[in-house]
Write a protein that holds these residues in place. Sequence first.
Motif, PDB file in Angstrom:
ATOM      1  N   SER A 130       0.843  -1.196   0.000  1.00 30.23           N
ATOM      2  CA  SER A 130       0.000   0.000   0.000  1.00 30.23           C
ATOM      3  C   SER A 130       0.876   1.242   0.000  1.00 30.23           C
ATOM      4  CB  SER A 130      -0.922   0.009   1.219  1.00 30.23           C
ATOM      5  OG  SER A 130      -0.154   0.102   2.408  1.00 30.23           O
ATOM      6  N   LYS A 131       0.276   2.374  -0.296  1.00 30.41           N
ATOM      7  CA  LYS A 131       0.999   3.649  -0.278  1.00 30.41           C
ATOM      8  C   LYS A 131       0.663   4.391   1.004  1.00 30.41           C
ATOM      9  CE  LYS A 131       2.883   3.262  -4.303  1.00 30.41           C
ATOM     10  NZ  LYS A 131       4.267   2.913  -4.393  1.00 30.41           N
ATOM     11  N   ARG A 132       1.709   4.870   1.669  1.00 25.30           N
ATOM     12  CA  ARG A 132       1.542   5.660   2.885  1.00 25.30           C
ATOM     13  C   ARG A 132       1.917   7.103   2.555  1.00 25.30           C
ATOM     14  NH1 ARG A 132       5.160   3.403   6.585  1.00 25.30           N
ATOM     15  NH2 ARG A 132       3.504   2.113   7.423  1.00 25.30           N
ATOM     16  N   LYS A 133       1.061   8.032   2.939  1.00 24.06           N
ATOM     17  CA  LYS A 133       1.343   9.459   2.781  1.00 24.06           C
ATOM     18  C   LYS A 133       1.502  10.044   4.174  1.00 24.06           C
ATOM     19  CE  LYS A 133      -1.059   9.876  -1.591  1.00 24.06           C
ATOM     20  NZ  LYS A 133      -2.117  10.542  -2.349  1.00 24.06           N
ATOM     21  N   SER A 134       2.667  10.698   4.413  1.00 19.70           N
ATOM     22  CA  SER A 134       2.988  11.172   5.757  1.00 19.70           C
ATOM     23  C   SER A 134       3.497  12.603   5.751  1.00 19.70           C
ATOM     24  CB  SER A 134       4.070  10.286   6.385  1.00 19.70           C
ATOM     25  OG  SER A 134       3.693   8.933   6.391  1.00 19.70           O
ATOM     26  N   THR A 135       3.281  13.278   6.875  1.00 25.12           N
ATOM     27  CA  THR A 135       3.856  14.600   7.115  1.00 25.12           C
ATOM     28  C   THR A 135       4.422  14.611   8.530  1.00 25.12           C
ATOM     29  OG1 THR A 135       1.777  15.504   7.965  1.00 25.12           O
ATOM     30  CG2 THR A 135       2.219  15.800   5.602  1.00 25.12           C
ATOM     31  N   ALA A 136       5.364  15.517   8.777  1.00 27.61           N
ATOM     32  CA  ALA A 136       5.948  15.667  10.113  1.00 27.61           C
ATOM     33  C   ALA A 136       5.952  17.145  10.483  1.00 27.61           C
ATOM     34  CB  ALA A 136       7.369  15.113  10.143  1.00 27.61           C
ATOM     35  N   LYS A 137       5.647  17.424  11.752  1.00 26.62           N
ATOM     36  CA  LYS A 137       5.612  18.806  12.213  1.00 26.62           C
ATOM     37  C   LYS A 137       5.996  18.841  13.682  1.00 26.62           C
ATOM     38  CE  LYS A 137       2.478  22.804  12.330  1.00 26.62           C
ATOM     39  NZ  LYS A 137       2.838  23.364  13.566  1.00 26.62           N
ATOM     40  N   TRP A 138       6.856  19.791  14.026  1.00 28.41           N
ATOM     41  CA  TRP A 138       7.240  19.994  15.425  1.00 28.41           C
ATOM     42  C   TRP A 138       6.166  20.772  16.157  1.00 28.41           C
ATOM     43  CZ3 TRP A 138      10.958  17.577  17.924  1.00 28.41           C
ATOM     44  CH2 TRP A 138      12.020  17.053  17.201  1.00 28.41           C
ATOM     45  N   SER A 139       5.987  20.474  17.434  1.00 35.26           N
ATOM     46  CA  SER A 139       5.113  21.285  18.276  1.00 35.26           C
ATOM     47  C   SER A 139       5.764  22.655  18.439  1.00 35.26           C
ATOM     48  CB  SER A 139       4.918  20.623  19.647  1.00 35.26           C
ATOM     49  OG  SER A 139       6.167  20.515  20.316  1.00 35.26           O
ATOM     50  N   ASP A 140       4.993  23.637  18.852  1.00 35.73           N
ATOM     51  CA  ASP A 140       5.525  24.990  19.009  1.00 35.73           C
ATOM     52  C   ASP A 140       6.693  25.047  19.991  1.00 35.73           C
ATOM     53  OD1 ASP A 140       3.743  26.001  17.159  1.00 35.73           O
ATOM     54  OD2 ASP A 140       2.292  26.661  18.677  1.00 35.73           O
ATOM     55  N   ASP A 141       6.658  24.212  21.032  1.00 35.17           N
ATOM     56  CA  ASP A 141       7.738  24.233  22.016  1.00 35.17           C
ATOM     57  C   ASP A 141       8.912  23.325  21.635  1.00 35.17           C
ATOM     58  OD1 ASP A 141       6.784  21.666  22.540  1.00 35.17           O
ATOM     59  OD2 ASP A 141       6.188  22.104  24.603  1.00 35.17           O
ATOM     60  N   GLY A 142       8.782  22.567  20.522  1.00 35.88           N
ATOM     61  CA  GLY A 142       9.872  21.721  20.050  1.00 35.88           C
ATOM     62  C   GLY A 142      10.071  20.449  20.848  1.00 35.88           C
ATOM     63  N   LYS A 143       9.191  20.143  21.767  1.00 35.42           N
ATOM     64  CA  LYS A 143       9.352  18.954  22.604  1.00 35.42           C
ATOM     65  C   LYS A 143       8.759  17.702  21.987  1.00 35.42           C
ATOM     66  CE  LYS A 143       9.571  21.607  26.861  1.00 35.42           C
ATOM     67  NZ  LYS A 143      10.911  21.417  27.310  1.00 35.42           N
ATOM     68  N   LEU A 203       7.419  15.753  18.209  1.00 37.55           N
ATOM     69  CA  LEU A 203       7.313  15.688  16.761  1.00 37.55           C
ATOM     70  C   LEU A 203       6.049  14.893  16.454  1.00 37.55           C
ATOM     71  CD1 LEU A 203       8.604  16.179  13.937  1.00 37.55           C
ATOM     72  CD2 LEU A 203       9.624  13.908  14.161  1.00 37.55           C
ATOM     73  N   VAL A 204       5.180  15.461  15.627  1.00 36.97           N
ATOM     74  CA  VAL A 204       3.929  14.791  15.276  1.00 36.97           C
ATOM     75  C   VAL A 204       4.031  14.312  13.827  1.00 36.97           C
ATOM     76  CG1 VAL A 204       1.435  15.041  15.008  1.00 36.97           C
ATOM     77  CG2 VAL A 204       2.611  16.185  16.906  1.00 36.97           C
ATOM     78  N   VAL A 205       3.880  13.003  13.644  1.00 38.72           N
ATOM     79  CA  VAL A 205       3.919  12.387  12.320  1.00 38.72           C
ATOM     80  C   VAL A 205       2.511  11.897  12.016  1.00 38.72           C
ATOM     81  CG1 VAL A 205       4.886  10.541  10.903  1.00 38.72           C
ATOM     82  CG2 VAL A 205       6.325  11.685  12.606  1.00 38.72           C
ATOM     83  N   SER A 206       1.900  12.465  10.976  1.00 36.27           N
ATOM     84  CA  SER A 206       0.550  12.079  10.564  1.00 36.27           C
ATOM     85  C   SER A 206       0.649  11.268   9.276  1.00 36.27           C
ATOM     86  CB  SER A 206      -0.317  13.312  10.332  1.00 36.27           C
ATOM     87  OG  SER A 206      -0.423  14.064  11.521  1.00 36.27           O
ATOM     88  N   SER A 207      -0.052  10.138   9.239  1.00 41.11           N
ATOM     89  CA  SER A 207       0.009   9.250   8.068  1.00 41.11           C
ATOM     90  C   SER A 207      -1.371   8.759   7.677  1.00 41.11           C
ATOM     91  CB  SER A 207       0.891   8.026   8.355  1.00 41.11           C
ATOM     92  OG  SER A 207       2.203   8.415   8.674  1.00 41.11           O
TER      93      SER A 207
END
Length: 163
Positions: free
Chosen positions: A96-109, A111-115
């Motif tokens: 299958s194909k996975r589509k993902s993004t990564a974003k740091w929280s504002d405080d940098g503590k 990392l949120v990975v959404s897939s």
Amino acid sequence: MKQTFTRIIFVAMVTLATSTLFAQRAALSGEWKLDEKKSELGEFARAATSVKAEQKEDAITITRVTPGFNGGDPMTNTVTLTFDGKVVESEGFRGSKRKSTAKWSDDGKTLVVSSTMSFERDGQTSEFKSTETWSITKDGQLSVVTQSNSPRGESTVKAVYTK
């Protein structure tokens, strides 16, 4: 003289703000092994037995090793995610194909990975969505909390890794 002093103060403030922004990000790099005793995996959850993270200023490369199905060979998956919100496509479960993004929280503590993964089975398409929250615990372990939503329902898995 006053103008020079003002410039020096301005440059110092910008430098401090910029270095503080990057210095505050959690240090996720390393080779991590699953600590099953500290993890909350649930009855049917599968977590990577090991994770290798190579973190840079603008991206992170994550390599996961997960157990094979029914005692089969372990599976290795590597993906490089940028922190600019760009969608990255990679191979998911059973081709299958996975589509993902990564974003740091504002405080940098954290990392949120959404897939999102789409599966086809018996002519029907199903979607699996997950949000992983990566952080370093007070005792220096890697915590990856995964909230997922699939046709089977919602679940939360907490995997704790040690170096």
